[in-house]
Design a protein around this motif. Structure first.
Motif, PDB file in Angstrom:
ATOM      1  N   ASP A 190     -55.663 -19.733  -5.874  1.00  0.00           N
ATOM      2  CA  ASP A 190     -57.198 -19.510  -5.515  1.00  0.00           C
ATOM      3  C   ASP A 190     -57.905 -20.788  -4.674  1.00  0.00           C
ATOM      4  O   ASP A 190     -57.858 -21.918  -5.292  1.00  0.00           O
ATOM      5  CB  ASP A 190     -58.133 -19.028  -6.480  1.00  0.00           C
ATOM      6  CG  ASP A 190     -59.528 -18.731  -6.452  1.00  0.00           C
ATOM      7  OD1 ASP A 190     -59.973 -18.765  -5.135  1.00  0.00           O
ATOM      8  OD2 ASP A 190     -59.948 -17.791  -7.149  1.00  0.00           O
ATOM      9  N   SER A 191     -58.421 -20.506  -3.590  1.00  0.00           N
ATOM     10  CA  SER A 191     -59.023 -21.572  -2.741  1.00  0.00           C
ATOM     11  C   SER A 191     -60.512 -21.534  -2.705  1.00  0.00           C
ATOM     12  O   SER A 191     -60.927 -21.971  -1.907  1.00  0.00           O
ATOM     13  CB  SER A 191     -58.293 -21.678  -1.524  1.00  0.00           C
ATOM     14  OG  SER A 191     -56.881 -22.082  -1.532  1.00  0.00           O
ATOM     15  N   GLY A 192     -61.147 -20.884  -3.606  1.00  0.00           N
ATOM     16  CA  GLY A 192     -62.471 -20.871  -3.832  1.00  0.00           C
ATOM     17  C   GLY A 192     -63.046 -19.445  -3.206  1.00  0.00           C
ATOM     18  O   GLY A 192     -62.533 -18.469  -2.738  1.00  0.00           O
ATOM     19  N   PRO A 193     -64.674 -19.391  -2.992  1.00  0.00           N
ATOM     20  CA  PRO A 193     -65.321 -18.351  -2.859  1.00  0.00           C
ATOM     21  C   PRO A 193     -65.048 -17.789  -1.480  1.00  0.00           C
ATOM     22  O   PRO A 193     -64.766 -16.387  -1.378  1.00  0.00           O
ATOM     23  CB  PRO A 193     -66.503 -18.873  -2.763  1.00  0.00           C
ATOM     24  CG  PRO A 193     -66.793 -19.645  -3.556  1.00  0.00           C
ATOM     25  CD  PRO A 193     -65.477 -20.425  -3.667  1.00  0.00           C
ATOM     26  N   ALA A 202     -62.279 -13.229   1.386  1.00  0.00           N
ATOM     27  CA  ALA A 202     -61.090 -12.612   2.314  1.00  0.00           C
ATOM     28  C   ALA A 202     -60.283 -11.799   1.507  1.00  0.00           C
ATOM     29  O   ALA A 202     -59.664 -10.947   2.171  1.00  0.00           O
ATOM     30  CB  ALA A 202     -60.548 -13.822   2.988  1.00  0.00           C
ATOM     31  N   PHE A 203     -59.631 -12.309   0.726  1.00  0.00           N
ATOM     32  CA  PHE A 203     -58.710 -11.493  -0.382  1.00  0.00           C
ATOM     33  C   PHE A 203     -59.361 -10.063  -0.694  1.00  0.00           C
ATOM     34  O   PHE A 203     -58.585  -9.242  -0.415  1.00  0.00           O
ATOM     35  CB  PHE A 203     -58.461 -12.073  -1.725  1.00  0.00           C
ATOM     36  CG  PHE A 203     -57.493 -11.271  -2.747  1.00  0.00           C
ATOM     37  CD1 PHE A 203     -56.237 -11.488  -2.576  1.00  0.00           C
ATOM     38  CD2 PHE A 203     -58.028 -10.602  -3.507  1.00  0.00           C
ATOM     39  CE1 PHE A 203     -55.473 -10.636  -3.441  1.00  0.00           C
ATOM     40  CE2 PHE A 203     -57.354  -9.872  -4.229  1.00  0.00           C
ATOM     41  CZ  PHE A 203     -56.082  -9.885  -4.341  1.00  0.00           C
ATOM     42  N   THR A 251     -59.218  -7.862   2.595  1.00  0.00           N
ATOM     43  CA  THR A 251     -57.839  -7.535   3.057  1.00  0.00           C
ATOM     44  C   THR A 251     -57.291  -6.524   2.066  1.00  0.00           C
ATOM     45  O   THR A 251     -56.782  -5.531   2.303  1.00  0.00           O
ATOM     46  CB  THR A 251     -57.053  -8.756   2.883  1.00  0.00           C
ATOM     47  OG1 THR A 251     -57.481  -9.614   3.674  1.00  0.00           O
ATOM     48  CG2 THR A 251     -55.560  -8.236   3.349  1.00  0.00           C
ATOM     49  N   TYR A 252     -57.886  -6.426   0.737  1.00  0.00           N
ATOM     50  CA  TYR A 252     -57.294  -5.652  -0.517  1.00  0.00           C
ATOM     51  C   TYR A 252     -58.053  -3.943   0.265  1.00  0.00           C
ATOM     52  O   TYR A 252     -57.281  -3.144  -0.005  1.00  0.00           O
ATOM     53  CB  TYR A 252     -57.994  -6.011  -1.743  1.00  0.00           C
ATOM     54  CG  TYR A 252     -56.982  -5.570  -2.807  1.00  0.00           C
ATOM     55  CD1 TYR A 252     -56.761  -4.203  -3.110  1.00  0.00           C
ATOM     56  CD2 TYR A 252     -56.395  -6.418  -3.833  1.00  0.00           C
ATOM     57  CE1 TYR A 252     -56.274  -3.513  -4.098  1.00  0.00           C
ATOM     58  CE2 TYR A 252     -55.698  -5.777  -4.777  1.00  0.00           C
ATOM     59  CZ  TYR A 252     -55.585  -4.405  -5.037  1.00  0.00           C
ATOM     60  OH  TYR A 252     -54.763  -4.003  -5.904  1.00  0.00           O
ATOM     61  N   VAL A 253     -59.174  -4.221   0.136  1.00  0.00           N
ATOM     62  CA  VAL A 253     -59.956  -2.993   0.814  1.00  0.00           C
ATOM     63  C   VAL A 253     -59.252  -2.412   1.965  1.00  0.00           C
ATOM     64  O   VAL A 253     -59.009  -1.220   1.744  1.00  0.00           O
ATOM     65  CB  VAL A 253     -61.602  -3.285   0.755  1.00  0.00           C
ATOM     66  CG1 VAL A 253     -62.292  -1.960   1.291  1.00  0.00           C
ATOM     67  CG2 VAL A 253     -62.114  -3.661  -0.442  1.00  0.00           C
ATOM     68  N   ALA A 300     -62.592 -10.003  -8.502  1.00  0.00           N
ATOM     69  CA  ALA A 300     -62.178  -9.530  -7.065  1.00  0.00           C
ATOM     70  C   ALA A 300     -61.794  -8.103  -7.029  1.00  0.00           C
ATOM     71  O   ALA A 300     -62.001  -7.386  -6.174  1.00  0.00           O
ATOM     72  CB  ALA A 300     -61.002 -10.558  -6.631  1.00  0.00           C
ATOM     73  N   LEU A 301     -60.886  -7.642  -8.008  1.00  0.00           N
ATOM     74  CA  LEU A 301     -60.395  -6.364  -8.166  1.00  0.00           C
ATOM     75  C   LEU A 301     -61.743  -5.244  -8.408  1.00  0.00           C
ATOM     76  O   LEU A 301     -61.765  -4.311  -8.050  1.00  0.00           O
ATOM     77  CB  LEU A 301     -59.442  -6.316  -9.292  1.00  0.00           C
ATOM     78  CG  LEU A 301     -58.097  -6.776  -8.920  1.00  0.00           C
ATOM     79  CD1 LEU A 301     -57.147  -6.551 -10.160  1.00  0.00           C
ATOM     80  CD2 LEU A 301     -57.559  -6.612  -7.801  1.00  0.00           C
TER      81      LEU A 301
END
Length: 142
Positions: free
Chosen positions: A40-43, A48-49, A52-54, A88-89
């Motif tokens: 993980d590289s921060g907020p 962005a994750f 992209t997931y959505v 995030a999920l």
């Protein structure tokens, strides 16, 4: 994953994309983010994750055009019970549903990683199934 999702056989050179009309599942279970949230590289990276997931989930459900409200389970397994991954999920689930989807968080945290290289083995997968089945059955009306 988005780069390989359409392939009949993932990786390497391929010539045929998967024909989504050949078989339509009742639901989709996706377990992504385990390795990503080990780095993980921060907020901004997390946002962005989620985006992209959505996009990946919306694309996956659109491939099965006959079932636009197909339930999709966004799973978190035992290899990474990181709070940031959970958040995030949860955010992705909410955004998918706000866009007209039918997403659910699937909690499979807790079983042992008793297999090779820190992955779940027989016991871990058995316990994951025991956690997943009632959650999925409730949504699916089984």
């Amino acid at each position: 994953m988005p780069a390989y999702y359409l392939q009949t056989l993932g990786g390497g050179s391929y010539t045929t994309d998967w024909d989504f009309s050949r078989w339509v599942p009742d639901t989709i279970v996706i377990n992504l983010g385990t390795n990503d949230f080990g780095h993980d590289s921060g907020p901004a990276w997390e946002a962005a994750f989620v985006q992209t997931y959505v996009e990946f989930v919306v694309n996956a459900t659109q491939k099965y055009y006959k079932t636009p409200k197909m339930p999709v389970f966004l799973a978190q397994g035992p290899m990474n019970d990181n709070t940031n991954l959970f958040n995030a999920l949860s955010n992705a689930t909410a955004l998918i549903n706000a866009a007209g989807g039918n997403a659910f968080y699937l909690d499979m945290r807790g079983p042992p990683n008793d297999g090779c290289g820190g992955h779940p083995g027989y016991q871990g997968h058995h316990q994951m199934a025991q956690l997943a089945i009632p959650q999925i059955a409730k949504v699916m009306g089984w």
